[in-house]
Motif scaffolding. Structure first.
Motif, PDB file in Angstrom:
ATOM      1  N   CYS A  77      -8.067  12.891 -20.483  1.00 34.94           N
ATOM      2  CA  CYS A  77      -6.722  12.472 -21.210  1.00 34.94           C
ATOM      3  C   CYS A  77      -6.061  11.542 -20.212  1.00 34.94           C
ATOM      4  O   CYS A  77      -6.179  11.682 -19.105  1.00 34.94           O
ATOM      5  CB  CYS A  77      -5.956  13.664 -21.452  1.00 34.94           C
ATOM      6  N   ARG A  78      -5.796  10.473 -20.695  1.00 32.91           N
ATOM      7  CA  ARG A  78      -4.934   9.457 -19.896  1.00 32.91           C
ATOM      8  C   ARG A  78      -3.228   9.311 -20.514  1.00 32.91           C
ATOM      9  O   ARG A  78      -2.636   8.449 -19.821  1.00 32.91           O
ATOM     10  CB  ARG A  78      -5.493   8.156 -20.020  1.00 32.91           C
ATOM     11  N   ALA A  79      -2.833  10.306 -21.262  1.00 31.71           N
ATOM     12  CA  ALA A  79      -1.544  10.321 -21.922  1.00 31.71           C
ATOM     13  C   ALA A  79      -0.798  10.832 -20.795  1.00 31.71           C
ATOM     14  O   ALA A  79      -1.030  11.393 -19.488  1.00 31.71           O
ATOM     15  CB  ALA A  79      -1.432  11.283 -23.051  1.00 31.71           C
ATOM     16  N   ALA A  80       0.646  10.310 -20.881  1.00 35.51           N
ATOM     17  CA  ALA A  80       1.775  10.703 -20.036  1.00 35.51           C
ATOM     18  C   ALA A  80       1.991  12.246 -20.169  1.00 35.51           C
ATOM     19  O   ALA A  80       2.056  12.682 -21.077  1.00 35.51           O
ATOM     20  CB  ALA A  80       3.059   9.813 -20.094  1.00 35.51           C
ATOM     21  N   ALA A  81       2.445  12.905 -19.094  1.00 38.20           N
ATOM     22  CA  ALA A  81       2.821  14.086 -18.951  1.00 38.20           C
ATOM     23  C   ALA A  81       4.335  14.262 -19.492  1.00 38.20           C
ATOM     24  O   ALA A  81       4.954  13.844 -19.158  1.00 38.20           O
ATOM     25  CB  ALA A  81       2.638  14.753 -17.370  1.00 38.20           C
ATOM     26  N   LEU A  97      -0.358  19.218 -15.061  1.00 37.53           N
ATOM     27  CA  LEU A  97       0.629  18.313 -15.894  1.00 37.53           C
ATOM     28  C   LEU A  97      -0.127  18.451 -17.427  1.00 37.53           C
ATOM     29  O   LEU A  97      -1.287  18.284 -17.423  1.00 37.53           O
ATOM     30  CB  LEU A  97       0.958  17.328 -15.400  1.00 37.53           C
ATOM     31  N   ALA A  98       0.600  18.402 -18.552  1.00 42.27           N
ATOM     32  CA  ALA A  98       0.100  18.278 -19.792  1.00 42.27           C
ATOM     33  C   ALA A  98       1.027  17.189 -20.650  1.00 42.27           C
ATOM     34  O   ALA A  98       2.135  17.406 -20.412  1.00 42.27           O
ATOM     35  CB  ALA A  98      -0.154  19.787 -20.486  1.00 42.27           C
ATOM     36  N   CYS A  99       0.279  16.651 -21.514  1.00 41.62           N
ATOM     37  CA  CYS A  99       0.761  15.959 -22.560  1.00 41.62           C
ATOM     38  C   CYS A  99       1.289  16.871 -23.698  1.00 41.62           C
ATOM     39  O   CYS A  99       0.677  18.089 -23.661  1.00 41.62           O
ATOM     40  CB  CYS A  99      -0.125  14.698 -23.110  1.00 41.62           C
ATOM     41  N   LEU A 148       0.718  -1.326   0.073  1.00 44.78           N
ATOM     42  CA  LEU A 148       0.130   0.069  -0.007  1.00 44.78           C
ATOM     43  C   LEU A 148       0.792   1.164  -0.028  1.00 44.78           C
ATOM     44  O   LEU A 148       0.661   2.267  -0.643  1.00 44.78           O
ATOM     45  CB  LEU A 148      -0.992   0.117   1.211  1.00 44.78           C
ATOM     46  N   GLY A 149       1.954   1.307   0.593  1.00 46.99           N
ATOM     47  CA  GLY A 149       2.828   2.316   0.758  1.00 46.99           C
ATOM     48  C   GLY A 149       3.824   2.436  -0.118  1.00 46.99           C
ATOM     49  O   GLY A 149       4.580   3.530  -0.530  1.00 46.99           O
ATOM     50  N   ALA A 150       3.901   1.552  -1.034  1.00 50.04           N
ATOM     51  CA  ALA A 150       4.953   1.351  -2.186  1.00 50.04           C
ATOM     52  C   ALA A 150       4.589   2.427  -3.225  1.00 50.04           C
ATOM     53  O   ALA A 150       3.382   2.683  -3.653  1.00 50.04           O
ATOM     54  CB  ALA A 150       5.060   0.114  -2.866  1.00 50.04           C
ATOM     55  N   PRO A 151       5.700   3.296  -3.720  1.00 52.75           N
ATOM     56  CA  PRO A 151       5.757   4.196  -4.737  1.00 52.75           C
ATOM     57  C   PRO A 151       5.046   3.578  -6.031  1.00 52.75           C
ATOM     58  O   PRO A 151       5.484   2.655  -6.445  1.00 52.75           O
ATOM     59  CB  PRO A 151       6.902   4.858  -4.867  1.00 52.75           C
ATOM     60  N   SER A 152       4.123   4.399  -6.878  1.00 54.64           N
ATOM     61  CA  SER A 152       3.691   4.047  -8.096  1.00 54.64           C
ATOM     62  C   SER A 152       4.782   4.229  -9.180  1.00 54.64           C
ATOM     63  O   SER A 152       5.355   5.364  -9.373  1.00 54.64           O
ATOM     64  CB  SER A 152       2.503   4.842  -8.288  1.00 54.64           C
ATOM     65  N   ALA A 153       4.844   3.179  -9.797  1.00 55.23           N
ATOM     66  CA  ALA A 153       5.625   3.395 -11.352  1.00 55.23           C
ATOM     67  C   ALA A 153       5.008   3.697 -12.204  1.00 55.23           C
ATOM     68  O   ALA A 153       5.530   4.114 -13.611  1.00 55.23           O
ATOM     69  CB  ALA A 153       6.242   1.987 -11.569  1.00 55.23           C
ATOM     70  N   ALA A 154       3.733   4.131 -12.283  1.00 57.37           N
ATOM     71  CA  ALA A 154       2.902   4.475 -13.378  1.00 57.37           C
ATOM     72  C   ALA A 154       3.357   6.151 -13.660  1.00 57.37           C
ATOM     73  O   ALA A 154       3.582   6.939 -12.461  1.00 57.37           O
ATOM     74  CB  ALA A 154       1.362   4.444 -13.026  1.00 57.37           C
ATOM     75  N   PRO A 155       3.199   6.410 -14.834  1.00 51.16           N
ATOM     76  CA  PRO A 155       3.618   7.952 -15.390  1.00 51.16           C
ATOM     77  C   PRO A 155       2.762   8.783 -14.759  1.00 51.16           C
ATOM     78  O   PRO A 155       1.580   8.552 -14.611  1.00 51.16           O
ATOM     79  CB  PRO A 155       3.701   7.802 -16.771  1.00 51.16           C
ATOM     80  N   GLU A 156       2.921   9.863 -14.460  1.00 50.57           N
ATOM     81  CA  GLU A 156       2.016  11.253 -14.095  1.00 50.57           C
ATOM     82  C   GLU A 156       1.094  11.524 -15.426  1.00 50.57           C
ATOM     83  O   GLU A 156       1.475  11.266 -16.639  1.00 50.57           O
ATOM     84  CB  GLU A 156       2.743  12.462 -13.787  1.00 50.57           C
ATOM     85  N   LYS A 157       0.034  11.743 -15.270  1.00 50.69           N
ATOM     86  CA  LYS A 157      -1.133  11.808 -16.321  1.00 50.69           C
ATOM     87  C   LYS A 157      -1.244  13.265 -16.506  1.00 50.69           C
ATOM     88  O   LYS A 157      -1.221  14.159 -15.709  1.00 50.69           O
ATOM     89  CB  LYS A 157      -2.337  11.197 -16.055  1.00 50.69           C
ATOM     90  N   CYS A 158      -1.791  13.643 -17.731  1.00 52.56           N
ATOM     91  CA  CYS A 158      -2.046  14.621 -18.318  1.00 52.56           C
ATOM     92  C   CYS A 158      -3.415  15.388 -17.411  1.00 52.56           C
ATOM     93  O   CYS A 158      -4.208  14.501 -16.958  1.00 52.56           O
ATOM     94  CB  CYS A 158      -2.541  14.819 -19.644  1.00 52.56           C
ATOM     95  N   SER A 159      -3.437  16.880 -17.141  1.00 48.25           N
ATOM     96  CA  SER A 159      -4.417  17.147 -16.316  1.00 48.25           C
ATOM     97  C   SER A 159      -5.611  17.502 -17.334  1.00 48.25           C
ATOM     98  O   SER A 159      -6.747  17.665 -16.600  1.00 48.25           O
ATOM     99  CB  SER A 159      -4.092  18.551 -15.701  1.00 48.25           C
TER     100      SER A 159
END
Length: 86
Positions: free
Chosen positions: A25-29, A50-52, A10-21
């Motif tokens: 949109c689900r693209a990486a920022a 954040l923006a793609c 639960l406390g592990a950092p996420s490896a998923a990329p930050e997403k566009c605001s």
């Protein structure tokens, strides 16, 4: 998998990329759009969207028209600025 394994992850950092605001949109920022609302924020405060690549100009123009855009910078690492996606 034990309960301890689940709790440990639960406390592990996420490896998923930050997403566009941009809504939907689900693209990486690729960019950080730094802004503040002068009616409610002190001049030095910076909020971050954040923006793609596709939505960077749209989001920046939205803020520019309202007098809130401060700067657009590349997003290449976890940012240390305040207010992600606020």
């Amino acid at each position: 998998m034990s309960s301890f394994d689940i709790l440990g992850s639960l406390g592990a950092p996420s490896a998923a990329p930050e997403k566009c605001s941009r809504k939907g949109c689900r693209a990486a920022a690729s960019y950080q759009i730094l802004w503040n609302n002068p009616k409610i924020h002190t001049p030095e405060r910076r909020k971050v969207w954040l923006a793609c690549a596709e939505h960077q100009e749209w989001l920046a123009e939205y803020l520019r028209q309202r007098g809130m855009l401060k700067e657009v910078v590349p997003f290449d690492a976890p940012h240390v600025t305040e207010g992600n996606q606020s």
